[in-house]
Design an enzyme around this catalytic site. Structure first.
Site, PDB file in Angstrom:
ATOM      1  N   PRO A   1       0.900  -1.225  -0.047  1.00  0.00           N
ATOM      2  CA  PRO A   1      -0.136   0.026   0.083  1.00  0.00           C
ATOM      3  C   PRO A   1       0.943   1.221   0.029  1.00  0.00           C
ATOM      4  O   PRO A   1       1.798   1.415   0.804  1.00  0.00           O
ATOM      5  CB  PRO A   1      -0.833  -0.178   1.374  1.00  0.00           C
TER       6      PRO A   1
ATOM      7  N   ARG B   1      -0.633   4.884  -1.307  1.00  0.00           N
ATOM      8  CA  ARG B   1      -1.489   6.212  -0.905  1.00  0.00           C
ATOM      9  C   ARG B   1      -2.418   5.937   0.251  1.00  0.00           C
ATOM     10  O   ARG B   1      -2.669   6.990   0.987  1.00  0.00           O
ATOM     11  CB  ARG B   1      -2.510   6.155  -2.370  1.00  0.00           C
TER      12      ARG B   1
ATOM     13  N   ARG C   1      -0.732  16.147  -9.476  1.00  0.00           N
ATOM     14  CA  ARG C   1      -1.762  15.338  -9.687  1.00  0.00           C
ATOM     15  C   ARG C   1      -3.089  16.085 -10.463  1.00  0.00           C
ATOM     16  O   ARG C   1      -3.427  15.259 -11.327  1.00  0.00           O
ATOM     17  CB  ARG C   1      -2.295  14.722  -8.230  1.00  0.00           C
TER      18      ARG C   1
ATOM     19  N   TYR D   1      -3.768  14.080 -13.625  1.00  0.00           N
ATOM     20  CA  TYR D   1      -4.939  13.190 -13.701  1.00  0.00           C
ATOM     21  C   TYR D   1      -6.373  13.948 -13.599  1.00  0.00           C
ATOM     22  O   TYR D   1      -7.328  13.095 -13.431  1.00  0.00           O
ATOM     23  CB  TYR D   1      -4.683  12.163 -12.464  1.00  0.00           C
TER      24      TYR D   1
ATOM     25  N   CYS E   1       4.052  28.851 -16.031  1.00  0.00           N
ATOM     26  CA  CYS E   1       3.763  29.320 -17.567  1.00  0.00           C
ATOM     27  C   CYS E   1       3.182  27.940 -18.380  1.00  0.00           C
ATOM     28  O   CYS E   1       3.772  27.554 -19.403  1.00  0.00           O
ATOM     29  CB  CYS E   1       5.015  30.078 -18.211  1.00  0.00           C
ATOM     30  N   GLU E   2       2.028  27.746 -17.731  1.00  0.00           N
ATOM     31  CA  GLU E   2       1.252  26.337 -18.566  1.00  0.00           C
ATOM     32  C   GLU E   2       0.026  26.657 -18.106  1.00  0.00           C
ATOM     33  O   GLU E   2      -0.474  26.850 -16.959  1.00  0.00           O
ATOM     34  CB  GLU E   2       1.659  25.214 -18.018  1.00  0.00           C
TER      35      GLU E   2
ATOM     36  N   TYR F   1       2.065  10.638  -3.531  1.00  0.00           N
ATOM     37  CA  TYR F   1       2.394  11.394  -4.867  1.00  0.00           C
ATOM     38  C   TYR F   1       2.262  12.930  -5.093  1.00  0.00           C
ATOM     39  O   TYR F   1       2.011  13.508  -6.065  1.00  0.00           O
ATOM     40  CB  TYR F   1       1.268  10.681  -6.151  1.00  0.00           C
TER      41      TYR F   1
HETATM   42  C1  PLP Z   1       2.607   2.339  -7.307  1.00  0.00           C
HETATM   43  C2  PLP Z   1       2.620   0.914  -6.715  1.00  0.00           C
HETATM   44  C3  PLP Z   1       2.081   0.527  -5.620  1.00  0.00           C
HETATM   45  C4  PLP Z   1       1.185   1.437  -4.696  1.00  0.00           C
HETATM   46  O1  PLP Z   1       0.197   1.828  -5.020  1.00  0.00           O
HETATM   47  P1  PLP Z   1      -0.824   2.618  -4.377  1.00  0.00           P
HETATM   48  O2  PLP Z   1      -1.900   2.879  -5.369  1.00  0.00           O
HETATM   49  O3  PLP Z   1      -0.174   4.096  -3.894  1.00  0.00           O
HETATM   50  O4  PLP Z   1      -1.254   1.932  -3.063  1.00  0.00           O
HETATM   51  C5  PLP Z   1       2.391  -0.609  -5.182  1.00  0.00           C
HETATM   52  N1  PLP Z   1       3.088  -1.662  -5.987  1.00  0.00           N
HETATM   53  C6  PLP Z   1       3.630  -1.159  -7.138  1.00  0.00           C
HETATM   54  C7  PLP Z   1       4.126  -2.288  -8.153  1.00  0.00           C
HETATM   55  C8  PLP Z   1       3.405   0.046  -7.601  1.00  0.00           C
HETATM   56  O5  PLP Z   1       3.973   0.416  -8.712  1.00  0.00           O
END
Ligand code: PLP
Length: 412
Positions: free
Chosen positions: A274, A276, A312, A316, A342-343, A371
């Site tokens: 994990p 995020r 982000r 996204y 400047c974007e 992130y």
């Molecule tokens: C980015 C990533 C994660 C973490 O993803 P989250 O959405 O932040 O939990 C775990 N494993 C791999 C291989 C990743 O590339």
């Protein structure tokens, strides 16, 4: 749930007024809450108490040493995707026996560094990588534990840039090729297949895609067992989503219960990666309002944080809640919150109802712990923000603000 709350009309990070931190460290400023990090890690990790498991925090979500140390002290392992992340993890005192290494493009030197560190395992994403790990391990007289990353072709129903388990994505190996790769791994010197890996995407707001992937992997596991390979580890990656706006992601408890049920008493150690869900809501980005500007078609709030600090929204089209550090009674306006870059893609929020703030005030941008800083850059020659970690009433400057000298230090 996080520890950024209002007390007596102003925003606090745990027991410290945000205005105090801004006065000491300036803006833009990333503020992390140690209590929130611990709370999220404990909630996630304990959800799997019914299973042998290892929780490996995904370093790419937030790689600050102070954050890694806080989680490491709770027994966290880490998931890394580069030699630089390995270096950080070791510098933060993470036990190498709890490090897993993912990523499609591991270079020779990075593989060698990971072997020398004695990491738990490599999540291998191609036949070429498997061969290379074998060659390097054999040369060093070492053994590399490997899992092959399976691409289960499951739709995580998230933003296309963070979907990774569809067959059109660059990640992992399809099931057929994976079987061949396991057979190859059995023959090659220097590598031992010990597990199966998969990571289908990020910011998932439902458990279904995880279970769909797990079903496919358990069927795949049967085939491996028939080939004489009994994987010890099942790595399901990361990806559990958080609430940025109106999403309703499952609680880790629910995720844990579903996986515990699906895995029964199979002789497997579950590995989770994990990112995020641990750190996303444990961080805010604080920025100062520099100007407000009214055009015939829009109202703009121009702040001193930009897409180089938090990409982000631009990358996204993601939502981050924004509020005043010191709220006041006043009318709201529909505004775009934009940075100095400047974007036209440089915005933190668009068409947002915000109180009519004035230059010199501070805004908090929420859910910025994952992130955020890790994706920041020096675009427009903007020194990167400082990061502080608050733990109760204790403040640690976890990364000092970059200076103009830092900007040119590597150039001649
Ligand atoms: C980015 C990533 C994660 C973490 O993803 P989250 O959405 O932040 O939990 C775990 N494993 C791999 C291989 C990743 O590339």
């Amino acid at each position: 749930m996080h520890h950024f709350q209002y007390r007596g009309g102003e925003l606090y990070a745990e027991d410290v007024p945000v205005s105090t931190l801004v006065a000491a460290y300036g803006t833009p400023l990333y503020i992390y809450s140690a209590a929130t990090l611990r709370r999220h890690f404990a909630a996630f990790d304990s959800a799997f108490d019914g299973l042998p498991h290892l929780t490996c925090f995904s370093v790419k979500a937030n790689s600050n040493l102070a954050v890694l140390r806080t989680l490491g002290a709770m027994g966290a392992g880490v998931d890394i995707v580069s030699g630089g992340e390995l270096y950080r993890a070791l510098a933060a005192g993470i036990d190498p026996a709890k490090i897993v290494y993912s990523g499609v493009g591991k270079r020779g030197n990075e593989i060698e560094e990971a072997l020398n560190a004695g990491i738990l395992m490599f999540n291998v994403e191609s036949m070429g990588e498997l061969e290379r790990i074998s060659r390097i391990a054999a040369r060093l007289g070492k053994n590399a534990n490997v899992s092959l990353r399976i691409n289960p072709n499951v739709d995580p129903k998230t933003h296309p840039y963070i979907s990774t388990g569809l067959k059109k994505n660059k990640f992992g190996l399809d099931m057929e090729t994976s079987l061949a790769a396991y057979a190859r791994a059995m023959e090659l010197p220097g590598v031992t297949p010990v597990g199966i890996d998969c990571h289908i995407g990020s910011q998932l707001t439902s458990i279904e895609p995880f279970l769909e992937a797990l079903d496919k992997i358990l069927i795949f596991r049967e085939k491996l067992v028939a080939m004489g390979i009994s994987p010890r580890y099942l790595d399901l990656g990361g990806g559990l989503g958080i609430q940025y706006n109106e999403e309703e992601p499952p609680h880790p408890r629910e995720f844990g219960q579903a996986l515990t049920k699906a895995l029964g008493d199979l002789p497997l150690t579950l590995v989770l990666e994990p990112g995020r869900v641990i750190v996303g809501n444990a961080g805010i980005l604080v920025t100062e309002v520099v100007y407000t500007k009214k055009t015939p078609s829009k109202d703009f709030v121009i702040v001193d944080a930009a897409m180089n600090d938090l990409i982000r929204p631009s990358l996204y089209d993601s939502y981050h809640a924004i509020s005043e550090v010191r709220p006041a009674e006043r009318d709201t306006l529909n505004v775009d919150v934009v940075g100095p870059i400047c974007e036209s893609g440089d915005f933190l929020a668009r068409d947002r109802e915000l109180p009519a703030v004035a230059p010199g005030e501070y805004l908090a941008v929420y859910s910025a712990g994952a992130y955020g800083f890790t994706m920041s850059s020096n675009y427009n020659s903007r020194p990167r923000a400082a990061e502080v970690l608050v733990d109760g009433d204790t403040v640690t400057l976890a990364r000092r603000r970059e200076t103009y000298e830092d900007l040119v230090a590597l150039e001649r």
